[in-house]
Design a protein around this motif. Structure first.
Motif, PDB file in Angstrom:
ATOM      1  N   ARG A  92      52.094  19.903  80.809  1.00 40.39           N
ATOM      2  CA  ARG A  92      51.538  20.724  81.928  1.00 40.39           C
ATOM      3  C   ARG A  92      52.361  20.514  83.200  1.00 40.39           C
ATOM      4  NH1 ARG A  92      46.870  23.259  82.825  1.00 40.39           N
ATOM      5  NH2 ARG A  92      46.130  23.466  84.991  1.00 40.39           N
ATOM      6  N   ALA A  93      52.760  19.268  83.462  1.00 36.18           N
ATOM      7  CA  ALA A  93      53.600  19.000  84.637  1.00 36.18           C
ATOM      8  C   ALA A  93      54.939  19.686  84.493  1.00 36.18           C
ATOM      9  CB  ALA A  93      53.763  17.497  84.829  1.00 36.18           C
ATOM     10  N   THR A  94      55.455  19.670  83.234  1.00 35.34           N
ATOM     11  CA  THR A  94      56.742  20.337  82.974  1.00 35.34           C
ATOM     12  C   THR A  94      56.619  21.838  83.244  1.00 35.34           C
ATOM     13  OG1 THR A  94      57.277  18.676  81.292  1.00 35.34           O
ATOM     14  CG2 THR A  94      58.512  20.757  81.240  1.00 35.34           C
ATOM     15  N   ILE A  95      55.488  22.428  82.832  1.00 37.32           N
ATOM     16  CA  ILE A  95      55.284  23.889  83.020  1.00 37.32           C
ATOM     17  C   ILE A  95      55.230  24.229  84.503  1.00 37.32           C
ATOM     18  CG2 ILE A  95      53.621  25.752  82.703  1.00 37.32           C
ATOM     19  CD1 ILE A  95      52.898  24.455  80.002  1.00 37.32           C
ATOM     20  N   GLU A  96      54.488  23.466  85.245  1.00 36.97           N
ATOM     21  CA  GLU A  96      54.348  23.755  86.674  1.00 36.97           C
ATOM     22  C   GLU A  96      55.687  23.576  87.377  1.00 36.97           C
ATOM     23  OE1 GLU A  96      51.310  21.209  88.094  1.00 36.97           O
ATOM     24  OE2 GLU A  96      49.666  22.412  87.241  1.00 36.97           O
ATOM     25  N   SER A  97      56.455  22.555  86.966  1.00 34.49           N
ATOM     26  CA  SER A  97      57.771  22.359  87.583  1.00 34.49           C
ATOM     27  C   SER A  97      58.702  23.502  87.259  1.00 34.49           C
ATOM     28  CB  SER A  97      58.379  21.026  87.100  1.00 34.49           C
ATOM     29  OG  SER A  97      59.699  20.855  87.619  1.00 34.49           O
ATOM     30  N   ALA A  98      58.664  23.955  85.975  1.00 31.96           N
ATOM     31  CA  ALA A  98      59.531  25.081  85.585  1.00 31.96           C
ATOM     32  C   ALA A  98      59.153  26.355  86.348  1.00 31.96           C
ATOM     33  CB  ALA A  98      59.427  25.283  84.066  1.00 31.96           C
ATOM     34  N   LEU A  99      57.850  26.593  86.490  1.00 32.87           N
ATOM     35  CA  LEU A  99      57.415  27.803  87.245  1.00 32.87           C
ATOM     36  C   LEU A  99      57.915  27.741  88.680  1.00 32.87           C
ATOM     37  CD1 LEU A  99      53.739  28.238  85.956  1.00 32.87           C
ATOM     38  CD2 LEU A  99      55.681  29.711  85.459  1.00 32.87           C
ATOM     39  N   ALA A 100      57.783  26.563  89.303  1.00 28.58           N
ATOM     40  CA  ALA A 100      58.179  26.439  90.708  1.00 28.58           C
ATOM     41  C   ALA A 100      59.675  26.592  90.859  1.00 28.58           C
ATOM     42  CB  ALA A 100      57.710  25.087  91.260  1.00 28.58           C
ATOM     43  N   ASN A 101      60.442  25.911  90.015  1.00 30.00           N
ATOM     44  CA  ASN A 101      61.897  25.992  90.147  1.00 30.00           C
ATOM     45  C   ASN A 101      62.426  27.404  89.871  1.00 30.00           C
ATOM     46  OD1 ASN A 101      62.016  23.235  90.746  1.00 30.00           O
ATOM     47  ND2 ASN A 101      62.235  22.628  88.589  1.00 30.00           N
ATOM     48  N   HIS A 102      61.913  27.992  88.808  1.00 25.74           N
ATOM     49  CA  HIS A 102      62.403  29.335  88.471  1.00 25.74           C
ATOM     50  C   HIS A 102      61.991  30.354  89.546  1.00 25.74           C
ATOM     51  CE1 HIS A 102      64.337  31.892  85.513  1.00 25.74           C
ATOM     52  NE2 HIS A 102      63.389  32.819  85.762  1.00 25.74           N
ATOM     53  N   GLY A 103      60.792  30.212  90.101  1.00 23.54           N
ATOM     54  CA  GLY A 103      60.336  31.123  91.159  1.00 23.54           C
ATOM     55  C   GLY A 103      61.205  31.044  92.396  1.00 23.54           C
ATOM     56  N   ARG A 104      61.632  29.797  92.739  1.00 19.38           N
ATOM     57  CA  ARG A 104      62.503  29.675  93.917  1.00 19.38           C
ATOM     58  C   ARG A 104      63.843  30.355  93.673  1.00 19.38           C
ATOM     59  NH1 ARG A 104      60.151  24.492  94.195  1.00 19.38           N
ATOM     60  NH2 ARG A 104      61.852  23.642  92.943  1.00 19.38           N
ATOM     61  N   ARG A 105      64.348  30.226  92.417  1.00 17.91           N
ATOM     62  CA  ARG A 105      65.668  30.833  92.141  1.00 17.91           C
ATOM     63  C   ARG A 105      65.633  32.363  92.312  1.00 17.91           C
ATOM     64  NH1 ARG A 105      65.964  26.933  87.939  1.00 17.91           N
ATOM     65  NH2 ARG A 105      65.273  28.473  86.406  1.00 17.91           N
ATOM     66  N   ILE A 106      64.562  32.967  91.935  1.00 14.51           N
ATOM     67  CA  ILE A 106      64.513  34.455  92.049  1.00 14.51           C
ATOM     68  C   ILE A 106      63.738  34.902  93.300  1.00 14.51           C
ATOM     69  CG2 ILE A 106      64.702  34.737  89.557  1.00 14.51           C
ATOM     70  CD1 ILE A 106      61.720  35.331  89.480  1.00 14.51           C
ATOM     71  N   LYS A 107      63.427  33.928  94.152  1.00 14.22           N
ATOM     72  CA  LYS A 107      62.773  34.197  95.438  1.00 14.22           C
ATOM     73  C   LYS A 107      61.397  34.825  95.269  1.00 14.22           C
ATOM     74  CE  LYS A 107      67.142  34.692  97.898  1.00 14.22           C
ATOM     75  NZ  LYS A 107      67.983  35.555  98.756  1.00 14.22           N
ATOM     76  N   ALA A 108      60.682  34.365  94.245  1.00 20.16           N
ATOM     77  CA  ALA A 108      59.304  34.825  94.052  1.00 20.16           C
ATOM     78  C   ALA A 108      58.391  34.039  94.979  1.00 20.16           C
ATOM     79  CB  ALA A 108      58.882  34.659  92.604  1.00 20.16           C
ATOM     80  N   SER A 109      57.361  34.679  95.498  1.00 21.27           N
ATOM     81  CA  SER A 109      56.445  33.997  96.404  1.00 21.27           C
ATOM     82  C   SER A 109      55.455  33.115  95.642  1.00 21.27           C
ATOM     83  CB  SER A 109      55.692  35.030  97.251  1.00 21.27           C
ATOM     84  OG  SER A 109      54.931  35.876  96.408  1.00 21.27           O
ATOM     85  N   ALA A 110      55.210  33.470  94.396  1.00 20.57           N
ATOM     86  CA  ALA A 110      54.292  32.652  93.581  1.00 20.57           C
ATOM     87  C   ALA A 110      54.610  32.895  92.121  1.00 20.57           C
ATOM     88  CB  ALA A 110      52.840  32.995  93.881  1.00 20.57           C
ATOM     89  N   SER A 111      54.380  31.838  91.302  1.00 20.22           N
ATOM     90  CA  SER A 111      54.576  31.938  89.844  1.00 20.22           C
ATOM     91  C   SER A 111      53.342  31.334  89.188  1.00 20.22           C
ATOM     92  CB  SER A 111      55.827  31.174  89.406  1.00 20.22           C
ATOM     93  OG  SER A 111      56.966  31.662  90.051  1.00 20.22           O
ATOM     94  N   MET A 112      52.939  31.890  88.042  1.00 19.27           N
ATOM     95  CA  MET A 112      51.760  31.370  87.357  1.00 19.27           C
ATOM     96  C   MET A 112      51.882  31.640  85.865  1.00 19.27           C
ATOM     97  SD  MET A 112      48.962  34.158  88.692  1.00 19.27           S
ATOM     98  CE  MET A 112      49.592  34.106  90.374  1.00 19.27           C
ATOM     99  N   LEU A 113      51.083  30.831  85.120  1.00 20.40           N
ATOM    100  CA  LEU A 113      51.065  30.969  83.667  1.00 20.40           C
ATOM    101  C   LEU A 113      49.635  31.280  83.245  1.00 20.40           C
ATOM    102  CD1 LEU A 113      52.393  30.660  80.844  1.00 20.40           C
ATOM    103  CD2 LEU A 113      51.727  28.254  80.952  1.00 20.40           C
ATOM    104  N   VAL A 114      49.537  32.339  82.431  1.00 14.99           N
ATOM    105  CA  VAL A 114      48.237  32.724  81.865  1.00 14.99           C
ATOM    106  C   VAL A 114      48.247  32.308  80.417  1.00 14.99           C
ATOM    107  CG1 VAL A 114      46.658  34.609  81.410  1.00 14.99           C
ATOM    108  CG2 VAL A 114      48.057  34.650  83.482  1.00 14.99           C
ATOM    109  N   SER A 115      47.248  31.539  80.014  1.00 14.44           N
ATOM    110  CA  SER A 115      47.199  31.020  78.642  1.00 14.44           C
ATOM    111  C   SER A 115      46.808  32.108  77.668  1.00 14.44           C
ATOM    112  CB  SER A 115      46.194  29.875  78.577  1.00 14.44           C
ATOM    113  OG  SER A 115      44.881  30.376  78.822  1.00 14.44           O
ATOM    114  N   ALA A 116      46.904  31.743  76.374  1.00 17.07           N
ATOM    115  CA  ALA A 116      46.539  32.704  75.326  1.00 17.07           C
ATOM    116  C   ALA A 116      45.062  33.057  75.426  1.00 17.07           C
ATOM    117  CB  ALA A 116      46.861  32.106  73.951  1.00 17.07           C
ATOM    118  N   GLU A 117      44.269  32.170  76.041  1.00 18.18           N
ATOM    119  CA  GLU A 117      42.842  32.462  76.220  1.00 18.18           C
ATOM    120  C   GLU A 117      42.597  33.330  77.455  1.00 18.18           C
ATOM    121  OE1 GLU A 117      44.097  29.465  75.796  1.00 18.18           O
ATOM    122  OE2 GLU A 117      43.558  29.236  73.679  1.00 18.18           O
TER     123      GLU A 117
END
Length: 805
Positions: A92-117
């Motif tokens: 989970r920490a890895t996912i949040e870090s990946a979302l944050a890093n990738h969002g900064r690279r493409i200049k997204a204001s926010a990134s989030m993950l929606v689970s299969a549920e």
């Protein structure tokens, strides 16, 4: 007053006209150009806004594609996919870090993950995750089906571009959500691309608008939003708004909806900026206009002076001509139209001088014999009577009419007759100059009539002079190897013995002359017994003259009807005399006397004048009839008759076609040659001519066919009884056929029954008049009669409409 006259001068008017034209053209040109610039600017702005809307949508699509591409890279990252699949705390920490890093690279204001549920399991912004949750969950199915989806979401009234990308391993194990703010940055980018001011605005559920990013300063952007709320945009969303820094044309483009809220982009273009490139052109045009007006004013002044100065000189020349000074020549050395005008003035001066001399000669001199004519003779007679009245002396008039002259004209021709008249004039002058009384004057009155004025003369001397004149004519005249015997009848009348006026003396002398010719006595002194009823006839002449002055004559008319249509097409003018003592005097009681004394000419002139007044009045009511006026033998001998009629027509603004002149056969045959000359002159004027009482005279058909007549009138003596007299019917039918064969209009008078009317219709007669249609009526009642007239059955058309035609 001087300033007013100067302003009314030709020079000032030319200058004023030129200046008005130049200023008007320049001002109109500027207005047209300005209107064109404004129209072009509006069209260009509208096109820019349309293109800008397309560009902005393309910009949003590009941003969405960029976000989807970035999200797709993360969704396919093996380590990221594995972390999602493990779903433990370390991953989970890895996912949040990946979302944050990738969002900064493409200049997204926010990134989030929606689970299969379908729950948000990780996010870099809890606020956006909460605000966009509903929108994101609604996009999951579309993203799974289309390998990605994008939309617009609003959080705290700020818009975001949202991209949802599925994570597959190989089935969908979750969804990556990236958001991109729609703010000042995209507005600036749009401004750089299109030069349009761009404002991002959102609308809450209450309909209130809020600017969230604009290329305008904040106060101006706020003002734009305030105007936008009250503006009524067109079908394409465009509207005009007046902001602090000028007038703008704007268009609102809706780009997304989220939970009752909306987001739009407002594109605006300044009018001042759009027309800035034309401003210098307008200044140049204004400068050229002012320069053109100044130059044109200078040229106009020079031109006006060049035109007006010679015209002023010509005006002074015209004033000299007005005073009768035809001596001074006009000298202008110019090759333009002014010089041509000056030359024309000079030619006119010479022409007027010649014509005045010729007019004076024609007005008072007979061109054939070079003797004074009737007009000059009357002037001399009036002068002699006035002089005799002062000296208590007497004046006598001799009036002479040649014998057999008509026969000479018919046999030898007019040229021979004219030469004969010249010899007679020479012989009369020679006889008078051989006497000691050299104050005698001879004149030619017209035709073969001559008159001699004997001032300071008694009756015995007048009779002696008459005998000498007759004796001088007893010697045959030699012309072209032809010897011609010719005599004359002479009438004598004098002042104060017989009358006290020039016209009266001439009339009385004429009566005596005709008596002399009837009695073949040579010279006869006027006696009252020559007139009908002697003293009564003399008083009748005076009464006739007074009747004209006192307006005792009345104009009556008898309508003329077209037999083909039953419509009124004309009327015959008749005269009635309302005598203050005798009552109604019938024409038979005074017309023959008027013809005998020459008063018929005055009466004919009165008839023509009154008929012209009637014709003008009828025309003003829309009724156009041809009025017929009768002419006598004396009228046909009057050489001035055409000129008199022309004067009447001109004064009443009538055309010659409004009249038809009726002449009896006897009047024509008394002197066919002179009658034909008069008739031809009247015909050339355009008047219709009619032979009245046809069939009762002794005229030659061979001669009648040469006359310029338009109409035959069958005498009523043949028409009255034609219903019962087959002989009369045959005469009428033959006359109708004769008239038609000669190309003439045929009129029957004396219709007193419907049976005669219908017989004439069957015979093809053109027009008719008689008691059956109407007795003679006062001229004032003619219009009313036309409105009430109803023709016999079968010909009942609107008479007023017919007369109006």
């Amino acid at each position: 007053m001087r300033a007013r006259l100067h302003f009314r001068s030709l020079e000032s008017r030319i200058l004023t006209l030129f200046m008005l034209l130049i200023v008007a053209v320049q001002v109109i040109g500027l207005l047209v150009i300005q209107r064109g610039i404004e129209s072009n600017a509006r069209a260009a702005i509208a096109q820019e806004l349309t293109n800008g809307s397309k560009v902005f949508r393309r910009l949003l699509d590009q941003n969405a594609q960029s976000l989807r591409f970035g999200a797709r890279l993360l969704a396919r990252d093996t380590a990221f996919v594995a972390a999602i699949g493990n779903n433990d705390e370390t991953d989970r920490a890895t996912i949040e870090s990946a979302l944050a890093n990738h969002g900064r690279r493409i200049k997204a204001s926010a990134s989030m993950l929606v689970s299969a549920e379908r729950t948000i399991s990780a996010t870099t912004s809890e606020v956006q995750a909460a605000g966009l949750k509903k929108l994101v969950l609604g996009m999951l199915d579309q993203a799974e089906a289309s390998d990605g989806a994008n939309g617009i979401g609003i959080v705290d009234r700020y818009p975001y571009q949202v991209v949802v990308m599925p994570v597959k391993a190989p089935i969908v194990i979750g969804w990556i959500v990236m958001t991109f703010p729609i703010d000042r940055q995209i507005a600036d980018e749009m401004r750089n691309i299109s030069a349009l001011h761009t404002s991002i605005v959102t609308r809450d559920s209450k309909g209130q608008w809020l600017p969230v990013g604009s290329t305008f300063p904040v106060p101006v952007a706020t003002e734009l939003v305030q105007h936008m709320e009250s503006a009524k945009p067109g079908p394409d969303g465009a509207f005009e708004v007046e902001l602090a820094d000028g007038l703008y044309s704007a268009r609102r483009l809706a780009i997304g909806e989220d939970a009752g809220q909306g987001v739009s982009v407002v594109l605006a273009r300044s009018f001042d900026e759009a027309i800035a490139e034309y401003s210098r052109l307008e200044r140049w045009l204004l400068g050229l206009t002012v320069a053109g007006i100044v130059i044109s004013a200078s040229v106009s002044v020079v031109t006006a002076k060049r035109i007006a100065q010679p015209i002023r000189e010509l005006v002074s020349v015209a004033k000299r001509l007005e005073k009768g000074d035809y001596k001074g020549q006009i000298e202008f050395v110019r090759e333009d139209e002014i010089g041509t005008l000056a030359h024309a003035f000079d030619s006119m001066r010479e022409g007027i001088a010649r014509r005045e001399q010729e007019i004076r000669r024609l007005a008072y001199w007979d061109t054939l014999t070079n003797l004074p004519n009737r007009a000059q003779f009357v002037v001399h007679l009036e002068t002699s009577i006035a002089d005799a009245r002062k000296r208590e002396s007497s004046v006598f008039v001799l009036m002479m009419d040649l014998d057999r002259f008509k026969h000479v004209n018919d046999v030898m021709g007019h040229t021979f007759g004219d030469a004969l008249l010249r010899q007679v004039a020479e012989r009369l002058q020679l006889t008078l100059t051989s006497r000691r009384n050299t104050s005698a004057q001879v004149a030619r009155l017209g035709g073969d009539e001559f008159a001699v004025l004997l001032p300071n003369c008694d009756l015995q001397l007048a009779q002696l002079v008459a005998r000498e004149l007759l004796a001088s004519l007893e010697t045959p005249l030699s012309l072209d190897d032809q010897m011609v015997d010719i005599g004359a009848g002479v009438g004598i009348a004098g002042y104060p013995l017989h009358g006290d006026g020039a016209e009266q003396l001439m009339s009385l002398a004429e009566v005596a002359m005709y008596t002399a010719k009837q009695r073949t006595e040579g010279a006869v002194v006027y006696d009252a017994v020559f007139d009908q009823s002697s003293a009564q006839s003399l008083s009748l002449l005076t009464e006739l003259r007074n009747a004209i002055e006192r307006n005792e004559f009345r104009l009556f008319v008898q309508p003329k009807i077209s037999l083909a249509t039953g419509k009124a097409v004309g009327a015959e003018a008749l005269v009635r005399w309302v005598h203050p003592e005798r009552g109604n005097v019938f024409p038979d009681q005074f017309i023959p006397f008027a013809e005998q004394t020459g008063f018929i000419r005055v009466l004919t002139r009165w008839m023509m004048e009154q008929s012209a007044i009637l014709s003008h009045e009828l025309a003003s009511q829309g009724i156009h009839l041809k009025l017929s006026v009768n002419l006598s033998t004396r009228d046909l001998m009057d050489q001035d008759l055409p000129a008199k009629f022309a004067d009447v027509l001109a004064r009443h603004q009538l055309g010659p076609s409004a009249f038809c002149l009726e002449i009896t056969e006897s009047a024509i045959m008394d002197d066919p040659v002179r009658a034909q000359q008069t008739l031809e002159r009247l015909h050339l004027m355009g008047m219709d001519l009619s032979i009245d009482d046809f069939g009762t005279g002794y005229s030659s058909l061979a001669y009648l066919k040469r006359l310029p007549v338009n109409e035959l009138k069958i005498d009523k003596s043949f028409v009255l009884n034609m219903e019962h007299d087959t002989g009369d019917a045959k005469i009428v039918r033959s006359t109708i056929d004769l008239g038609h064969n000669m190309g003439l209009r045929v009129v029957a008078e004396g219709i007193e029954s419907e049976a005669v009317w219908r017989l004439l219709v069957l015979m093809g007669c053109d027009q008719a008049q008689g008691y059956f249609m109407s007795r003679p009526i006062p001229a004032s009642g003619l219009a009313q009669w036309i409105r009430q007239w109803q023709p016999p059955d079968g010909l009942a058309e609107d008479p007023v409409a017919s007369a109006a035609k």
